[in-house]
Design an enzyme around this catalytic site. Structure first.
Site, PDB file in Angstrom:
ATOM      1  N   CYS A 120       0.852  -1.186   0.000  1.00 35.88           N
ATOM      2  CA  CYS A 120       0.000   0.000   0.000  1.00 35.88           C
ATOM      3  C   CYS A 120       0.886   1.234   0.000  1.00 35.88           C
ATOM      4  O   CYS A 120       2.099   1.137   0.158  1.00 35.88           O
ATOM      5  CB  CYS A 120      -0.939   0.019   1.199  1.00 35.88           C
ATOM      6  SG  CYS A 120      -2.306   1.204   0.975  1.00 35.88           S
ATOM      7  N   LYS A 195     -12.378  -4.903   2.165  1.00 33.33           N
ATOM      8  CA  LYS A 195     -11.826  -4.049   3.214  1.00 33.33           C
ATOM      9  C   LYS A 195     -12.760  -2.862   3.406  1.00 33.33           C
ATOM     10  O   LYS A 195     -13.005  -2.091   2.476  1.00 33.33           O
ATOM     11  CB  LYS A 195     -10.431  -3.570   2.817  1.00 33.33           C
ATOM     12  CG  LYS A 195      -9.831  -2.597   3.820  1.00 33.33           C
ATOM     13  CD  LYS A 195      -8.391  -2.303   3.511  1.00 33.33           C
ATOM     14  CE  LYS A 195      -7.834  -1.279   4.471  1.00 33.33           C
ATOM     15  NZ  LYS A 195      -6.429  -0.974   4.200  1.00 33.33           N
ATOM     16  N   ARG A 205      -3.296   3.543  12.595  1.00 35.05           N
ATOM     17  CA  ARG A 205      -2.808   4.765  11.942  1.00 35.05           C
ATOM     18  C   ARG A 205      -1.799   5.488  12.821  1.00 35.05           C
ATOM     19  O   ARG A 205      -0.914   6.176  12.310  1.00 35.05           O
ATOM     20  CB  ARG A 205      -3.986   5.633  11.517  1.00 35.05           C
ATOM     21  CG  ARG A 205      -4.762   4.926  10.404  1.00 35.05           C
ATOM     22  CD  ARG A 205      -5.951   5.676   9.896  1.00 35.05           C
ATOM     23  NE  ARG A 205      -6.694   4.838   8.950  1.00 35.05           N
ATOM     24  CZ  ARG A 205      -7.860   5.153   8.431  1.00 35.05           C
ATOM     25  NH1 ARG A 205      -8.432   6.301   8.753  1.00 35.05           N
ATOM     26  NH2 ARG A 205      -8.456   4.339   7.593  1.00 35.05           N
ATOM     27  N   LYS A 248     -11.763  -7.684   6.185  1.00 37.71           N
ATOM     28  CA  LYS A 248     -11.147  -6.811   7.175  1.00 37.71           C
ATOM     29  C   LYS A 248     -12.055  -5.636   7.474  1.00 37.71           C
ATOM     30  O   LYS A 248     -12.530  -5.014   6.516  1.00 37.71           O
ATOM     31  CB  LYS A 248      -9.812  -6.324   6.611  1.00 37.71           C
ATOM     32  CG  LYS A 248      -9.075  -5.349   7.482  1.00 37.71           C
ATOM     33  CD  LYS A 248      -7.869  -4.858   6.760  1.00 37.71           C
ATOM     34  CE  LYS A 248      -7.281  -3.742   7.580  1.00 37.71           C
ATOM     35  NZ  LYS A 248      -6.253  -3.039   6.917  1.00 37.71           N
ATOM     36  N   TYR A 313      -2.803  -9.264  16.185  1.00 34.92           N
ATOM     37  CA  TYR A 313      -1.741  -8.788  17.072  1.00 34.92           C
ATOM     38  C   TYR A 313      -1.549  -9.728  18.259  1.00 34.92           C
ATOM     39  O   TYR A 313      -0.622  -9.570  19.042  1.00 34.92           O
ATOM     40  CB  TYR A 313      -2.057  -7.350  17.521  1.00 34.92           C
ATOM     41  CG  TYR A 313      -2.146  -6.429  16.321  1.00 34.92           C
ATOM     42  CD1 TYR A 313      -0.986  -5.931  15.725  1.00 34.92           C
ATOM     43  CD2 TYR A 313      -3.371  -6.130  15.722  1.00 34.92           C
ATOM     44  CE1 TYR A 313      -1.059  -5.146  14.585  1.00 34.92           C
ATOM     45  CE2 TYR A 313      -3.456  -5.341  14.578  1.00 34.92           C
ATOM     46  CZ  TYR A 313      -2.291  -4.854  14.017  1.00 34.92           C
ATOM     47  OH  TYR A 313      -2.354  -4.096  12.881  1.00 34.92           O
TER      48      TYR A 313
HETATM   49  C1  PBG Z   1      -3.522   0.379   4.825  1.00 35.31           C
HETATM   50  C2  PBG Z   1      -3.782  -0.559   5.923  1.00 35.31           C
HETATM   51  C3  PBG Z   1      -4.519  -0.259   7.066  1.00 35.31           C
HETATM   52  C4  PBG Z   1      -4.526  -1.411   7.857  1.00 35.31           C
HETATM   53  C5  PBG Z   1      -3.805  -2.387   7.184  1.00 35.31           C
HETATM   54  N1  PBG Z   1      -3.358  -1.838   5.972  1.00 35.31           N
HETATM   55  C6  PBG Z   1      -5.112   1.004   7.516  1.00 35.31           C
HETATM   56  C7  PBG Z   1      -6.029   1.778   6.728  1.00 35.31           C
HETATM   57  O1  PBG Z   1      -6.570   1.336   5.711  1.00 35.31           O
HETATM   58  O2  PBG Z   1      -6.244   2.901   7.132  1.00 35.31           O
HETATM   59  C8  PBG Z   1      -5.215  -1.522   9.168  1.00 35.31           C
HETATM   60  C9  PBG Z   1      -4.759  -2.569  10.083  1.00 35.31           C
HETATM   61  C10 PBG Z   1      -5.194  -2.407  11.496  1.00 35.31           C
HETATM   62  O3  PBG Z   1      -5.989  -1.528  11.858  1.00 35.31           O
HETATM   63  O4  PBG Z   1      -4.710  -3.205  12.309  1.00 35.31           O
HETATM   64  N2  PBG Z   1      -2.565   0.152   4.017  1.00 35.31           N
END
Ligand code: PBG
Length: 327
Positions: A120, A195, A205, A248, A313
């Site tokens: 990403c 997602k 974040r 997710k 986690y």
């Molecule tokens: C973005 C990404 C996110 C998560 C994994 N990959 C955050 C988002 O889309 O803002 C979230 C993972 C988590 O909250 O544990 N590349």
């Protein structure tokens, strides 16, 4: 035939009986541990909202990976936090980027540990969005090019699996064709297919320093209300060549996991995201719920819904518990 002939409590009477009729079981191979890699040396900075999780420099990341391997978990997924961010996410696909160096170092020390990479751009852009911003919105097709380059750079560094999490249309096809062209036709794609634009990413974040500087991600991540659209996303990703798909977050979307399991035969994973972890840990820290039981119950619910693989986690903690003789 009903009560009093049928008494369901008979099969709940002892641990021995409960054990042989248990329908869902967890094993360490089901768990993937997310890791946040930063530059520097000997850095191990705890993420305040996610006790027990850290931003780590490569040397410390390797130490955590050693524990992960010793606990026999399925693998790790890497997120990189670069020193410099820019408009064009150049750190996301730099051959000497933080994640690329981390992959190579981990593979050198622990060649048998499965390394997945999150593909990403949001950790690498100065504005925190997942792609090229034009007129205040993320441009889909330019972003595909960045993602393809990112995935190839991860494969070249030694990643076993690449996992795009951006939610651009067509990214699986773009990544598949770029990988194939560069000689990585055997590198699987685990696509974050369904997602959702979720409040439960809040702590991540902070961990990944990827909060959007303006707006939100609702023009690319899914509306939490939509289950049928999730099935379309999954179907399209599979048609584009995804080897595995992901739902997710996990716990607020167990119905999506279940429906995907019933409709599709590809392996399904789910991401128990940062906010899900933080909520459990906050209640644990307040003495309101029992950590081990809440951890195992939440993971069991995700597997029972139909996810064979869980990004969590809790990965190492849960695996250690499963490995302990008492369990
Ligand atoms: C973005 C990404 C996110 C998560 C994994 N990959 C955050 C988002 O889309 O803002 C979230 C993972 C988590 O909250 O544990 N590349």
């Amino acid at each position: 035939m009903a009560f009093p002939i049928q008494r369901l409590r008979r099969l709940r009477a002892t641990p021995q009986i409960r054990r042989i009729v248990r329908e869902t079981s967890l094993e360490p191979a089901n768990f993937i541990l997310p890791l946040f890699v930063v530059n520097g040396e000997s850095v191990r900075k705890e993420i305040s909202s996610m006790p027990g999780n850290y931003q780590t420099s490569i040397d410390q990341t390797i130490e955590i990976c050693r524990d992960a391997q010793a606990a026999s978990i399925g693998g790790v997924i890497l997120f990189g936090i670069p020193d410099q961010k820019d408009e064009d996410a150049s750190g996301a696909f730099a051959n000497d980027g933080i994640v690329q160096r981390a992959i190579t170092a981990i593979k050198r020390e622990l060649p048998r540990l499965l390394v997945i990479t999150d593909v990403c751009n949001c950790e690498y852009t100065s504005h925190g969005h997942c792609g090229k911003v034009i007129h205040g919105d993320v441009d889909n097709d330019i972003t595909l090019d960045w993602l393809a380059k990112g995935a190839v750079s991860h494969a070249r560094a030694g990643a076993d699996i690449v996992a795009p999490s951006d939610m651009m249309d067509g990214r699986v096809a773009a990544i598949r064709s770029a990988l194939d062209k560069e000689g990585f036709s055997n590198t699987p794609i685990l696509s974050y297919a369904a997602k959702f634009a979720s409040a439960f990413y809040g702590p991540f974040r902070e961990a990944a320093e990827s909060t959007p500087q303006f707006g939100d991600r609702r023009s690319y991540q899914m509306d939490p209300a939509n289950a049928r659209e999730a099935m379309r996303e999954i179907q399209m990703d599979l048609e584009e060549g995804a080897d595995m798909i992901m739902v997710k977050p996990a716990m607020p979307y167990l119905d999506i996991i279940r429906e995907a399991r019933e409709r599709f035969d590809a392996p399904i994973s789910a991401y128990q995201v940062s906010g899900e972890y933080s909520m459990i840990m906050a209640a644990v820290r307040n003495g309101w719920i029992d950590e081990e039981r809440a951890m195992m119950e939440s993971l069991t619910s995700i597997k029972r819904a139909g996810a064979g693989l869980i990004l969590t986690y809790f990965a190492v903690k849960a695996a250690r518990l499963l490995n302990s003789p008492a369990c």
